[in-house]
Design a protein around this motif. Sequence first.
Motif, PDB file in Angstrom:
ATOM      1  N   ASP A  27     -34.986   0.421  45.338  1.00 28.11           N
ATOM      2  CA  ASP A  27     -36.280  -0.249  45.241  1.00 28.11           C
ATOM      3  C   ASP A  27     -37.268   0.185  46.323  1.00 28.11           C
ATOM      4  O   ASP A  27     -38.436  -0.168  46.276  1.00 28.11           O
ATOM      5  CB  ASP A  27     -36.107  -1.777  45.246  1.00 28.11           C
ATOM      6  CG  ASP A  27     -35.133  -2.255  46.312  1.00 28.11           C
ATOM      7  OD1 ASP A  27     -34.369  -1.426  46.821  1.00 28.11           O
ATOM      8  OD2 ASP A  27     -35.154  -3.444  46.636  1.00 28.11           O
ATOM      9  N   GLN A  47     -24.884   3.385  36.093  1.00 30.48           N
ATOM     10  CA  GLN A  47     -25.883   3.098  35.060  1.00 30.48           C
ATOM     11  C   GLN A  47     -26.831   4.270  34.907  1.00 30.48           C
ATOM     12  O   GLN A  47     -27.236   4.647  33.807  1.00 30.48           O
ATOM     13  CB  GLN A  47     -26.694   1.843  35.404  1.00 30.48           C
ATOM     14  CG  GLN A  47     -25.881   0.575  35.570  1.00 30.48           C
ATOM     15  CD  GLN A  47     -25.466   0.356  37.019  1.00 30.48           C
ATOM     16  OE1 GLN A  47     -25.491   1.271  37.823  1.00 30.48           O
ATOM     17  NE2 GLN A  47     -25.067  -0.850  37.357  1.00 30.48           N
ATOM     18  N   ARG A  69     -36.917  -5.355  22.531  1.00 29.07           N
ATOM     19  CA  ARG A  69     -37.250  -6.755  22.274  1.00 29.07           C
ATOM     20  C   ARG A  69     -38.259  -6.858  21.141  1.00 29.07           C
ATOM     21  O   ARG A  69     -38.663  -7.935  20.788  1.00 29.07           O
ATOM     22  CB  ARG A  69     -37.957  -7.354  23.502  1.00 29.07           C
ATOM     23  CG  ARG A  69     -37.079  -7.683  24.632  1.00 29.07           C
ATOM     24  CD  ARG A  69     -37.912  -8.332  25.712  1.00 29.07           C
ATOM     25  NE  ARG A  69     -37.380  -7.992  27.006  1.00 29.07           N
ATOM     26  CZ  ARG A  69     -36.246  -8.471  27.480  1.00 29.07           C
ATOM     27  NH1 ARG A  69     -35.553  -9.331  26.779  1.00 29.07           N
ATOM     28  NH2 ARG A  69     -35.802  -8.095  28.648  1.00 29.07           N
ATOM     29  N   GLU A 106     -40.810 -15.718  22.086  1.00 29.47           N
ATOM     30  CA  GLU A 106     -42.140 -16.176  22.499  1.00 29.47           C
ATOM     31  C   GLU A 106     -43.134 -15.354  21.690  1.00 29.47           C
ATOM     32  O   GLU A 106     -42.789 -14.319  21.142  1.00 29.47           O
ATOM     33  CB  GLU A 106     -42.397 -15.865  23.975  1.00 29.47           C
ATOM     34  CG  GLU A 106     -41.290 -16.273  24.915  1.00 29.47           C
ATOM     35  CD  GLU A 106     -41.452 -17.685  25.410  1.00 29.47           C
ATOM     36  OE1 GLU A 106     -42.601 -18.159  25.423  1.00 29.47           O
ATOM     37  OE2 GLU A 106     -40.434 -18.303  25.765  1.00 29.47           O
ATOM     38  N   ILE A 120     -41.812 -11.675  20.507  1.00 27.23           N
ATOM     39  CA  ILE A 120     -41.040 -10.954  21.527  1.00 27.23           C
ATOM     40  C   ILE A 120     -39.743 -11.723  21.768  1.00 27.23           C
ATOM     41  O   ILE A 120     -39.771 -12.862  22.209  1.00 27.23           O
ATOM     42  CB  ILE A 120     -41.824 -10.840  22.841  1.00 27.23           C
ATOM     43  CG1 ILE A 120     -43.167 -10.145  22.584  1.00 27.23           C
ATOM     44  CG2 ILE A 120     -41.027 -10.065  23.871  1.00 27.23           C
ATOM     45  CD1 ILE A 120     -44.036 -10.046  23.800  1.00 27.23           C
ATOM     46  N   GLY A 121     -38.633 -11.110  21.447  1.00 28.59           N
ATOM     47  CA  GLY A 121     -37.338 -11.779  21.589  1.00 28.59           C
ATOM     48  C   GLY A 121     -36.951 -11.941  23.044  1.00 28.59           C
ATOM     49  O   GLY A 121     -37.373 -11.164  23.892  1.00 28.59           O
ATOM     50  N   ASN A 122     -36.156 -12.977  23.317  1.00 29.95           N
ATOM     51  CA  ASN A 122     -35.686 -13.190  24.693  1.00 29.95           C
ATOM     52  C   ASN A 122     -34.526 -12.274  25.054  1.00 29.95           C
ATOM     53  O   ASN A 122     -34.102 -12.232  26.192  1.00 29.95           O
ATOM     54  CB  ASN A 122     -35.243 -14.638  24.877  1.00 29.95           C
ATOM     55  CG  ASN A 122     -36.409 -15.505  25.287  1.00 29.95           C
ATOM     56  OD1 ASN A 122     -37.516 -15.010  25.483  1.00 29.95           O
ATOM     57  ND2 ASN A 122     -36.174 -16.796  25.393  1.00 29.95           N
ATOM     58  N   LEU A 124     -32.772  -8.280  24.325  1.00 31.20           N
ATOM     59  CA  LEU A 124     -32.924  -6.952  23.733  1.00 31.20           C
ATOM     60  C   LEU A 124     -31.887  -6.807  22.631  1.00 31.20           C
ATOM     61  O   LEU A 124     -30.724  -7.113  22.853  1.00 31.20           O
ATOM     62  CB  LEU A 124     -32.657  -5.885  24.794  1.00 31.20           C
ATOM     63  CG  LEU A 124     -33.679  -5.688  25.906  1.00 31.20           C
ATOM     64  CD1 LEU A 124     -32.983  -5.131  27.134  1.00 31.20           C
ATOM     65  CD2 LEU A 124     -34.772  -4.748  25.467  1.00 31.20           C
ATOM     66  N   ALA A 185     -25.107 -11.479  23.190  1.00 34.32           N
ATOM     67  CA  ALA A 185     -24.453 -12.771  23.019  1.00 34.32           C
ATOM     68  C   ALA A 185     -25.179 -13.639  21.999  1.00 34.32           C
ATOM     69  O   ALA A 185     -24.605 -14.550  21.419  1.00 34.32           O
ATOM     70  CB  ALA A 185     -24.383 -13.490  24.363  1.00 34.32           C
ATOM     71  N   ASP A 188     -23.929 -13.765  16.773  1.00 34.74           N
ATOM     72  CA  ASP A 188     -22.470 -13.895  16.715  1.00 34.74           C
ATOM     73  C   ASP A 188     -21.803 -12.579  16.339  1.00 34.74           C
ATOM     74  O   ASP A 188     -22.252 -11.886  15.429  1.00 34.74           O
ATOM     75  CB  ASP A 188     -22.083 -14.959  15.675  1.00 34.74           C
ATOM     76  CG  ASP A 188     -22.286 -16.359  16.248  1.00 34.74           C
ATOM     77  OD1 ASP A 188     -22.412 -16.469  17.483  1.00 34.74           O
ATOM     78  OD2 ASP A 188     -22.339 -17.317  15.456  1.00 34.74           O
ATOM     79  N   ASP A 193     -17.294  -3.821  22.784  1.00 34.73           N
ATOM     80  CA  ASP A 193     -16.824  -3.347  24.081  1.00 34.73           C
ATOM     81  C   ASP A 193     -16.910  -1.831  24.094  1.00 34.73           C
ATOM     82  O   ASP A 193     -16.382  -1.168  23.202  1.00 34.73           O
ATOM     83  CB  ASP A 193     -15.382  -3.800  24.335  1.00 34.73           C
ATOM     84  CG  ASP A 193     -15.327  -5.245  24.827  1.00 34.73           C
ATOM     85  OD1 ASP A 193     -16.061  -5.559  25.788  1.00 34.73           O
ATOM     86  OD2 ASP A 193     -14.581  -6.052  24.235  1.00 34.73           O
ATOM     87  N   GLY A 194     -17.577  -1.291  25.076  1.00 34.71           N
ATOM     88  CA  GLY A 194     -17.743   0.158  25.162  1.00 34.71           C
ATOM     89  C   GLY A 194     -16.403   0.849  25.279  1.00 34.71           C
ATOM     90  O   GLY A 194     -15.447   0.307  25.827  1.00 34.71           O
TER      91      GLY A 194
END
Lengths: 393, 286
Positions: A27, A47, A69, A106, A120-122, A124, A185, A188, A193-194
Amino acid sequence: MTAKPSARFLCAHVLQTVPFANLNRDDTNSVKTVQYGGVLRTRVSSQCWKRAVRTDFQQRIGQTALRTRRIGERVSRLLTEERGWPEDLAARAGAHLAVASGIKFELEEKEKQVQVNKVIGNALVYVPQTAVDELADLAEEHRADLEKAKDIKKSNDKSILPKDRVTAVLRTRNGVISVFGRMLAEVDNAGVDGAVQVAHVMTTHATDIEIDYFSAVDDVTDDWNDSTGSGHMGHAEFSAGTFYRYATIDLEELADNLGADTKAARELAEAFLHSFVTSLPQAKKNSTAPNTVPDLIHLTVRADRPLSLAAAFEKPVQMAQDGGYAAASRDALAQYADAVNTFMGDDGILLAGWTGLDAKDHTGLGDRHTALNALVTAAIETAFVVGDSGAAE
Amino acid sequence: MNAEPAAAAPGLLLHCSGPLQSWGHHSHFNQRDTAAFPTRSGIIGLLAAALGHSRTEPIDGLAHLRITVRVDRPGVVLRDLHTVGGGLPPSGTVTTAQGKKRSGDTTTLLSHRHYLADAAFTVALTPSPDTPAHVGLLQECAEALRAPRWPLYLGRRACPPTGPLLLSFFDDALHHLVRLPVAATAPRPGGPTRVVEFLADQPLDRLPLPADTAASDPAEAAHPTARINDQPTTFHPRLRTYQARPLYRRTFTPPSGQWGGLGTDYLTSLAAYLEQALPTGEGSRR
């Protein structure tokens, strides 16, 4: 009959020397670091490197996954641009699709005005690129209902579209998602799992961070020669070193994620190995061009368990008398691999091989291959060999 | 003086070491912390992954195993910045210093993840005194650690263990936990002496320390120094809950010959120790 790969894990170890660069910043724009073996080393987060691998991997296999999103807006745009829908109706369709996902949302606001249908979904969503088309098809099917439906104006408005069919699309997966995994999450049974595990990358030795002071010349000032000032001054951080990179593919998990499609598992595992070896994070690439290739690649196919060899460098590699860390790092890796295989036993190793620039042999790393392609092919063939039952493929 | 040593209990010793580990115990949202040592939930989760138990399966016997951790190298805390998404609706983002929400295009969230860098632990898993039947479970765990169902990691997926994770099954695990080479370099001659700490979920006054080593007061080690909320009741993604348990501590000064060094040096001293400590019959190394 379910076909399963005959091996369990495929481990890739790479040594790569990167010159003056900053592949992954924190950062404060600093080079990321980590203490290991009591000394400070340069680090690239898992990552960060994984994203470079994934980008290369998607190109290689010709499949893309979309992380967004704004799935509703994306479908709206397809409806207007490719299927001739009027804009208002397309926007409403997109909004109803997004709301049907069941993910809390939202509405976008501009200058304190709620933007109707801008959902816009909460969370992704992470879907195959093809999901955009499938959702558009679903909207076509319900076009008459959508024409009569209300716009989405509040975050508790309901969708008129069938929730189960929308979430079924959001649950679809392709090769990219089967390899790298998905966490979602809110829908459903959408989690995957990667099948790959990628470690943080770090240098095999202690590194110093170089602070590079720079100034940018103002061309007009320079032309007129009327002051000595520069247009801009600043500093940036860089470091250089030999990195150890490690990843493992869980072949059973990969086959499970693909519904026991061994052929697909084989192709994806092969593509992942190539992408892992050849990819490079892109940060500051235009100011440093750190486009190196690995100088040693070691692959193991294992029946028992994955094994990182990072401890080869726990005792930091010392610079050779005539300079450089690469050759000493290769020796340290081979020596540790030999020691750890003696200690733990090598019964679980179905294949060990390496390729690289060295003229000398590294017996600890198994058979030497002349080229990357030959090494990867040998590993894949061992990992997906037709088993006793003749089940594979 | 030490209290009467505990009766020999069979168990496993693990070597938990890697460049990075992360044992979250009260992580929330964008702040992912780490404890200074492997938590009970972390180790039990690792065993469950090795055995191939899915997250929704009951934890059962694993939850009763005793875990004693020896801190070979405490490591240092590393904070890693991770940016998340962007494009969140303004109401879903952090509040600014002015008490306002950010505008639509500056809502990328910063997630701070804490790791333990450069740490090494030797972990003993032993049956609890009231359920000695767990010896069978420990043998199953040993098999699973040799050939785990899923790749194992030290608290977080990006933190694979390096080198041997399972050291061996021992007929007297705590005896060897105390004596096994320490995965660290010896302190400089003439420099300050270094102590090694034990952390456990059971009293440590009866830890079978060699008679001639300096160790902290057994009376203090008989009582918990803290409580930690890391006893898992279930790993089910929607029901994940933890209970508090006591934390016992003890320190000792290893003799100079016990420092095993790093990397290949550690492996060499470990192999030499096991060669001498495990004559055929007791346990099995592989």
